[in-house]
Design an enzyme around this catalytic site. Structure first.
Site, short mmCIF file in Angstrom:
data_model
loop_
_atom_site.label_atom_id
_atom_site.label_comp_id
_atom_site.label_asym_id
_atom_site.label_seq_id
_atom_site.Cartn_x
_atom_site.Cartn_y
_atom_site.Cartn_z
N LYS A 1 52.03 35.02 48.05
CA LYS A 1 51.76 34.96 46.63
C LYS A 1 52.80 33.82 45.84
O LYS A 1 52.64 33.16 45.40
CB LYS A 1 52.39 36.12 45.96
CG LYS A 1 51.34 37.25 46.20
CD LYS A 1 50.25 37.59 44.98
CE LYS A 1 49.30 38.38 45.25
NZ LYS A 1 48.19 38.46 45.54
N GLU B 1 59.91 37.81 34.04
CA GLU B 1 58.60 37.09 33.66
C GLU B 1 58.04 37.27 32.15
O GLU B 1 58.38 38.42 31.56
CB GLU B 1 57.33 37.56 34.38
CG GLU B 1 57.32 36.78 35.90
CD GLU B 1 56.19 37.22 36.73
OE1 GLU B 1 55.27 37.76 36.28
OE2 GLU B 1 56.39 37.26 38.25
N ARG C 1 37.36 33.48 49.12
CA ARG C 1 36.22 34.16 49.36
C ARG C 1 35.15 34.22 48.56
O ARG C 1 35.32 33.83 47.21
CB ARG C 1 36.54 35.54 49.90
CG ARG C 1 37.17 36.28 48.75
CD ARG C 1 37.38 37.65 49.20
NE ARG C 1 38.29 38.37 48.22
CZ ARG C 1 37.78 38.87 47.25
NH1 ARG C 1 36.30 38.93 46.83
NH2 ARG C 1 38.61 39.58 46.48
N HIS D 1 42.90 48.27 37.34
CA HIS D 1 42.67 47.00 38.00
C HIS D 1 41.37 46.87 38.81
O HIS D 1 41.10 45.86 39.55
CB HIS D 1 44.11 46.80 38.86
CG HIS D 1 45.29 46.77 38.17
ND1 HIS D 1 45.64 45.60 37.41
CD2 HIS D 1 46.18 47.74 38.01
CE1 HIS D 1 46.66 45.74 37.05
NE2 HIS D 1 47.18 47.09 37.28
#
Lengths: 443, 143
Positions: free
Chosen positions: A116, A200, A291, A235
């Site tokens: 990440k 954040e 992918r 999610h």
């Protein structure tokens, strides 16, 4: 040249790849687990190899058995499908080392994007906007106040060593910061043994958008527009559409151009997706899915591209002969995922058909929905000239569906598609909670 | 082993795809070898159904047999080296932990050991060919 492909996956995606092989005149060998011996991919394949028992660790994640099967069946390439080993850099490397072609990005690219922090760095270097936030851990309250004022409230405090939603605190105004910071630190220490927290920007009602890309690894990168995947439950994506009902033409061009730039910088090879969070007129890079994706048919229907075929051709070393202006995106596509809410034998299975309807599934009457794997039963994808028409086509298609023997989310999906927020196009990632949980309360 | 019933041995050999068979009992030893032309003729003359049905009857009359399956995908070898004698033959008895065969995967020779003492009743996989996960390799009888 690729004459034969081993498909290291199951379910509807394995069927999808077998069909692409058939179109290209390529021999398809399906690697399957003992639980999947009677599934459609195995039946449709030219050959099949049992690679392990039902548990995925010993079958679909057993790279050694998969690679040996590909070698002994004299395959030239391995298609990993989605999930399982599709974003596993070590697997891609092992496939390359065995002298086989991995149908996907280079193993180095997968490794870089899987981290990440590295992926964020690469995005920043390519000039993509990322969620504003402190790069370093917050040292004290004064530092926290300074950072928060630069980022802008609301902010979210996250444990630097954390994950899984733990140790996160949302702060809406400066007066709440002191208490929240102390608490976040305490939680971080408790859960992760490290009290470092960073900050954040918190997005209240973000949309989840992604750009589909095709890149030949030789400098040509094409985008096939966006998919709006904002309808989610825990999610997990439930509905995906293209074009997004909320995206302005200028925002779309900016996001597509940024994504193309990132893939060019990465020297990316194959099909891939850049995911973003969008709020108002701002968008923030989230991650790259290196992918094929479950929802790829949506982009196939609006672009007339066959993404799996393109993946195979790129893996063969073929260059993309088109330029971006040759890519014509037209009409509207919507995918509805029908998921199982229980496992078992499917006593009745009727899928829709008719104009503008595509169904990707691997099940039929009498099939068993295995408790070992993903609960996806079918993807119903429609295309229509406009969103308004598309929603009616989808409602007609869902009304034709009959599944008996296992519980499904069919009724929930019907509710979502007919709901006011969804038809208006104005909703956030909390739509499921608003519509379906509300319904349960009334029931 | 009890004295061999010659007629039964001959008929089993006839219906099998074996090219050689050596069996010993207290009274005598029998060696059977098929010539290559005979082998070609023998295969089509022994229909699959017959081969598959044959072990059914004696299995019921005799003790129960068990199947040892392949734990991995690879190439099946009965011998440790190309010119070496096989680990086991039909009729051999093995102890727990004795090696039954090797399965080659990614240039590694994986030795498959017996979990329990048993007699090899039948070899079910073709030597030097690919075996899948769960493929039957040996039919055995616990001893």
């Amino acid at each position: 040249m690729i004459g034969s492909i081993l498909i290291a996956n199951r379910g509807e995606i394995a069927v999808r790849v077998v069909r692409a092989c058939r179109d290209l005149g390529i021999r398809a060998v399906v690697a399957y687990s003992q639980a999947d011996a009677d599934t459609l991919a195995v039946k449709l394949a030219d050959e099949a190899v049992c690679i392990g028992p039902a548990p995925t660790q010993e079958s679909y994640l057993n790279s050694k058995n998969i690679i040996v099967a590909a070698c002994l069946k004299r395959c030239d390439a391995i298609h990993p499908g989605v999930g399982f080993l599709s974003e596993n850099a070590a697997f891609a490397k092992a496939v390359e080392d065995a002298g086989l072609i991995f149908i996907g990005p280079k193993s180095e690219t997968i490794a870089l994007l899987g981290n990440k922090v590295e992926a964020r760095k690469a995005a920043l270097a390519a000039g993509l906007p990322i969620t504003p936030g402190s790069k370093e851990a917050i040292t004290d309250l004064a530092d926290g106040k300074l950072n928060a004022s630069q980022i802008g409230y609301p902010i979210i405090l996250k444990a630097s060593s954390g994950g899984g939603g733990r140790g996160m605190r949302i702060v809406r105004k400066e007066s709440e910061l002191e208490a929240a910071l102390a608490l976040a630190r305490k939680e971080a220490k408790l859960f992760f043994g490290d009290d470092a927290v960073h900050m954040e920007r918190f997005l209240e009602q973000p949309r989840h958008l992604e750009i589909q890309l095709l890149s030949d690894g030789k400098g040509t990168v094409l985008h096939l527009g966006e998919r709006d995947c904002s309808v989610q439950k825990n999610h997990q994506k439930l509905l995906e559409e293209s074009p997004s009902p909320i995206l302005s033409e200028s925002l779309r061009s900016a996001m597509c151009e940024d994504s193309v730039k990132l893939f060019q910088e990465l020297g990316y090879r194959g099909a891939g997706t850049v995911e973003y969070l969008v709020e108002g007129s701002s968008y923030y890079f989230m991650e790259v899915n290196a992918r094929l994706q479950v929802e790829h048919p949506v982009s196939e229907l609006v672009s007339s591209f066959d993404l799996v075929r393109a993946q195979i051709e790129i893996a063969q070393g073929k260059s993309l002969s088109l330029s971006q202006k040759d890519v014509q995106l037209s009409g509207y596509a919507l995918e509805c995922r029908i998921n199982g809410l229980s496992a078992g034998r499917i006593e009745k299975f009727v899928m829709p058909s008719g104009p503008h309807v595509r169904v990707d599934t691997y099940l039929e009457t009498g099939s068993v929905l295995s408790p070992y794997y993903d609960s996806l039963i079918a993807k119903i994808i429609i295309w229509a000239p406009s969103r308004e028409q598309g929603l009616s086509v989808m409602q007609r298609a869902l009304a034709e569906v009959e599944i008996e023997g296992v519980k499904t989310n069919l009724e929930e999906q019907k509710l979502l598609i007919a709901s006011r927020p969804f038809t208006s196009g104005r909703f956030g990632t909390d739509l499921y909670a608003k519509v379906c949980d509300q319904e349960k309360k009334h029931a | 082993m009890d004295t061999l019933n010659l007629e039964q041995v001959l008929s089993l050999f006839d219906n099998s795809t074996l090219s050689e068979l050596e069996l010993s009992c207290p009274t005598y030893t029998i060696k059977l070898k098929r010539s290559s032309t005979e082998q070609i003729q023998a295969k089509p003359s022994a229909p699959v159904a017959k081969v598959a049905a044959a072990p059914e009857k004696p299995a019921k009359a005799e003790e129960k047999t068990e199947i040892i399956t392949s734990p991995i995908v690879g190439t099946f070898y009965l011998t440790p080296a190309p010119d070496a004698p096989p680990y086991v033959r039909v009729g051999s008895t093995v102890q727990a932990k004795d090696v039954l065969c090797t399965i080659e995967a990614m240039k590694l020779m994986n030795q498959l050991e017996a979990d329990y003492a048993c007699e090899i009743v039948e070899i079910l996989a073709k030597p030097e060919s690919m075996v899948e996960f769960g493929q039957p390799l040996f039919k055995v009888k616990r001893i």
